[in-house]
Design a protein around this motif. Structure first.
Motif, PDB file in Angstrom:
ATOM      1  N   ASP A   1       0.813  -1.214   0.000  1.00 42.79           N
ATOM      2  CA  ASP A   1       0.000   0.000   0.000  1.00 42.79           C
ATOM      3  C   ASP A   1       0.846   1.262   0.000  1.00 42.79           C
ATOM      4  OD1 ASP A   1       0.981  -0.085   2.583  1.00 42.79           O
ATOM      5  OD2 ASP A   1      -0.955   0.226   3.560  1.00 42.79           O
ATOM      6  N   ARG A   2       2.164   1.115   0.011  1.00 41.07           N
ATOM      7  CA  ARG A   2       3.055   2.281  -0.036  1.00 41.07           C
ATOM      8  C   ARG A   2       3.677   2.461  -1.422  1.00 41.07           C
ATOM      9  NH1 ARG A   2       5.309   2.234   6.205  1.00 41.07           N
ATOM     10  NH2 ARG A   2       3.205   2.165   7.065  1.00 41.07           N
ATOM     11  N   PHE A   3       3.034   1.836  -2.400  1.00 42.62           N
ATOM     12  CA  PHE A   3       3.447   1.966  -3.792  1.00 42.62           C
ATOM     13  C   PHE A   3       2.239   2.349  -4.629  1.00 42.62           C
ATOM     14  CE2 PHE A   3       6.559  -0.676  -1.798  1.00 42.62           C
ATOM     15  CZ  PHE A   3       7.765  -0.301  -2.385  1.00 42.62           C
ATOM     16  N   LEU A   4       2.418   3.312  -5.520  1.00 50.85           N
ATOM     17  CA  LEU A   4       1.343   3.760  -6.399  1.00 50.85           C
ATOM     18  C   LEU A   4       1.480   3.065  -7.744  1.00 50.85           C
ATOM     19  CD1 LEU A   4       2.131   6.299  -4.435  1.00 50.85           C
ATOM     20  CD2 LEU A   4       0.596   7.541  -5.937  1.00 50.85           C
ATOM     21  N   SER A   5       0.363   2.591  -8.260  1.00 45.28           N
ATOM     22  CA  SER A   5       0.337   1.891  -9.532  1.00 45.28           C
ATOM     23  C   SER A   5      -1.120   1.640  -9.878  1.00 45.28           C
ATOM     24  CB  SER A   5       1.085   0.551  -9.422  1.00 45.28           C
ATOM     25  OG  SER A   5       0.913  -0.232 -10.576  1.00 45.28           O
ATOM     26  N   ARG A   6      -1.392   1.414 -11.149  1.00 51.17           N
ATOM     27  CA  ARG A   6      -2.744   0.979 -11.495  1.00 51.17           C
ATOM     28  C   ARG A   6      -3.050  -0.367 -10.846  1.00 51.17           C
ATOM     29  NH1 ARG A   6      -4.030   2.260 -17.882  1.00 51.17           N
ATOM     30  NH2 ARG A   6      -4.216   4.525 -17.664  1.00 51.17           N
ATOM     31  N   ASN A   7      -2.014  -1.146 -10.620  1.00 52.19           N
ATOM     32  CA  ASN A   7      -2.161  -2.439  -9.956  1.00 52.19           C
ATOM     33  C   ASN A   7      -1.098  -2.527  -8.866  1.00 52.19           C
ATOM     34  OD1 ASN A   7      -2.416  -5.067  -9.117  1.00 52.19           O
ATOM     35  ND2 ASN A   7      -1.644  -5.973 -11.003  1.00 52.19           N
ATOM     36  N   PRO A   8      -1.358  -1.949  -7.674  1.00 52.56           N
ATOM     37  CA  PRO A   8      -0.346  -1.904  -6.618  1.00 52.56           C
ATOM     38  C   PRO A   8       0.162  -3.281  -6.192  1.00 52.56           C
ATOM     39  CG  PRO A   8      -2.192  -0.467  -6.104  1.00 52.56           C
ATOM     40  CD  PRO A   8      -2.611  -1.287  -7.277  1.00 52.56           C
ATOM     41  N   ARG A   9      -0.633  -4.324  -6.377  1.00 46.58           N
ATOM     42  CA  ARG A   9      -0.205  -5.650  -5.944  1.00 46.58           C
ATOM     43  C   ARG A   9       0.814  -6.268  -6.899  1.00 46.58           C
ATOM     44  NH1 ARG A   9      -2.476  -7.433  -1.677  1.00 46.58           N
ATOM     45  NH2 ARG A   9      -1.739  -9.538  -2.049  1.00 46.58           N
ATOM     46  N   PHE A  10       0.997  -5.634  -8.064  1.00 49.18           N
ATOM     47  CA  PHE A  10       1.975  -6.138  -9.011  1.00 49.18           C
ATOM     48  C   PHE A  10       3.365  -6.225  -8.378  1.00 49.18           C
ATOM     49  CE2 PHE A  10       5.353  -5.235 -12.049  1.00 49.18           C
ATOM     50  CZ  PHE A  10       5.152  -6.216 -13.007  1.00 49.18           C
ATOM     51  N   ALA A  11       3.717  -5.243  -7.572  1.00 45.89           N
ATOM     52  CA  ALA A  11       5.056  -5.184  -6.989  1.00 45.89           C
ATOM     53  C   ALA A  11       5.281  -6.229  -5.909  1.00 45.89           C
ATOM     54  CB  ALA A  11       5.307  -3.796  -6.405  1.00 45.89           C
ATOM     55  N   LEU A  12       4.206  -6.823  -5.421  1.00 49.99           N
ATOM     56  CA  LEU A  12       4.304  -7.689  -4.245  1.00 49.99           C
ATOM     57  C   LEU A  12       5.205  -8.896  -4.463  1.00 49.99           C
ATOM     58  CD1 LEU A  12       3.243  -7.809  -1.378  1.00 49.99           C
ATOM     59  CD2 LEU A  12       1.279  -9.101  -2.195  1.00 49.99           C
ATOM     60  N   SER A  13       5.147  -9.506  -5.639  1.00 47.68           N
ATOM     61  CA  SER A  13       5.942 -10.711  -5.887  1.00 47.68           C
ATOM     62  C   SER A  13       7.429 -10.442  -5.701  1.00 47.68           C
ATOM     63  CB  SER A  13       5.680 -11.232  -7.305  1.00 47.68           C
ATOM     64  OG  SER A  13       6.541 -12.316  -7.600  1.00 47.68           O
ATOM     65  N   ALA A  14       7.941  -9.423  -6.362  1.00 47.73           N
ATOM     66  CA  ALA A  14       9.367  -9.115  -6.250  1.00 47.73           C
ATOM     67  C   ALA A  14       9.727  -8.648  -4.845  1.00 47.73           C
ATOM     68  CB  ALA A  14       9.751  -8.050  -7.273  1.00 47.73           C
ATOM     69  N   LEU A  15       8.871  -7.811  -4.239  1.00 48.31           N
ATOM     70  CA  LEU A  15       9.170  -7.282  -2.908  1.00 48.31           C
ATOM     71  C   LEU A  15       9.197  -8.374  -1.851  1.00 48.31           C
ATOM     72  CD1 LEU A  15       6.942  -4.072  -3.022  1.00 48.31           C
ATOM     73  CD2 LEU A  15       9.443  -4.131  -3.041  1.00 48.31           C
TER      74      LEU A  15
END
Length: 392
Positions: A60-74
């Motif tokens: 929730d501290r990342f802005l994106s059209r799909n914020p959950r996209f970053a979750l895998s790498a993070l």
């Protein structure tokens, strides 16, 4: 023609980290950058100490059209993983406010670590080299450069966004994406000071240099950090944070103190300090220049004892919810990041590879993932670079 396994375009945080991971897997890696030195944004960040990650990494501290996209790498390469790498190198660090981690010494320690680890992994680094067209060639790619064409099985675009153009930032990575038919989410400056029209700015200029803690809200988000009044408008951590959520036409609301508490203080002051100026009482909780300014904005004249309940209510409401209307931002010139980027609906979250173009990857700021101020964008660089480095 030069031949290699992987070409990485960009020698910033994401590109170098990806190169290290791919090189350690035995891949022949070439990193290309137009700059004369690698990792320039690392070097200048955090006042030269590099705010390299944050303890509070969360989607929730990342802005994106799909914020959950970053979750895998993070999740697969976390802040703790990067901290462990610094610890193994003996690079000392410390925590500041809100989980922000900085080097005790110079940010060049991190740049030096990355460059050395690339060298140890057998990575080749071409600096002062302009990248050009990237095109398909059979099952791989050809990348045109100012040193000549390079053939590779995989290409990783890690050229960042448009922020800080004086360092050579451009929309090159977006043009590469579009040349392959990949859409780019609208880009705009992020983590950037806000500016005002002349009339409002003339009123605010006497406050230049004042920094005050506040709760700043706009676009459904709110941040509790410092606000800095400048000759151009508003800056400071809270303003930089909210700028990523603000859009043209929106107001920005500053809560300098709880309105109900201010009202109690003013009413008590009216009884106990009736002859005092209103600004004198306000100066107990606000800088004197700011107190004077708000007194004027509320249209208050005369001592505190002469003020009606309605007047004090109006002043307390202003302090509790001061609404300002910026007309723009300082732009990419001072923006720390670029919002938007390559549409992540067209990328594989695990590998950062374009779904329709095997072998083409986009990482770091080039992607439609933008973190909050405070080390989040560097962690995205490490995590996305690591993820792509496992597969290229």
């Amino acid at each position: 023609m030069e031949k290699t396994d992987v070409v990485i375009l960009g020698a910033g945080a994401a590109g170098m980290f990806c190169a290290i991971e791919a090189g350690r897997r035995g891949r022949r890696v070439l990193v290309i950058d137009h700059a004369r030195a690698p990792g320039e944004k690392i070097r200048i960040s955090g006042g030269g100490r590099c705010n390299f990650t944050n303890l509070g990494i969360a989607p929730d501290r990342f802005l994106s059209r799909n914020p959950r996209f970053a979750l895998s790498a993070l999740k697969r390469f976390t802040q703790w993983d990067f901290i462990a790498r610094l610890d193994a190198e003996g690079i000392a660090w410390h925590e500041k406010t809100l989980g922000q981690l900085f080097c005790d010494g110079s940010a060049t320690q991190i740049v030096d670590m990355l460059v050395r680890q690339m060298r140890e992994a057998g990575v080749t680094l071409w600096l002062s080299t302009e990248p050009g067209e990237v095109r398909r060639d059979g099952g791989g790619f050809v990348v045109d450069t100012s040193r000549g064409a390079v053939s590779a099985a995989s290409v990783v675009v890690a050229t960042g966004g448009k922020s800080i153009p004086k360092m050579g930032a451009s929309g090159y990575g977006y043009r590469v994406a579009e040349s392959f038919g990949l859409p780019v989410v609208e880009t705009r400056p992020g983590l950037v000071p806000l500016t005002f029209a002349t009339q409002e700015l003339d009123l605010l200029k006497p406050l230049a240099g004042i920094a005050v803690p506040a709760r700043v809200s706009a676009g459904g988000a709110a941040f509790d950090e410092a606000v800095l009044f400048t000759h151009r408008g508003l800056s400071g951590p809270a303003i930089l944070q909210i700028s990523s959520y603000w859009r043209e036409g929106m107001p920005v609301t500053l809560r300098l103190a709880q309105g109900s508490e201010v009202l109690q203080m003013l009413r008590r002051g009216r009884d106990e300090q009736a002859r005092s100026a209103v600004r004198t009482v306000l100066a107990q909780i606000l800088p004197e220049r700011l107190a004077r300014h708000l007194e004027g904005r509320a249209g208050i004249e005369g001592p505190l004892g002469a003020q009606s309940n309605a007047t004090l209510d109006r002043l307390a409401s202003l302090i509790g919810a001061w609404e300002l209307r910026p007309v723009g931002t300082e732009g990419y010139r001072t923006a720390e990041v670029t919002l938007g980027g390559v549409d992540n609906d067209h990328l594989d979250a695990r590998t950062l590879q374009a779904r329709s173009i095997p072998g083409l990857h986009f990482i770091g700021e080039a992607v439609d993932v933008t973190g909050w101020l405070g080390g989040y964008n560097f962690q995205w660089a490490w995590s996305s670079g690591w993820a792509a480095g496992q597969v290229v």
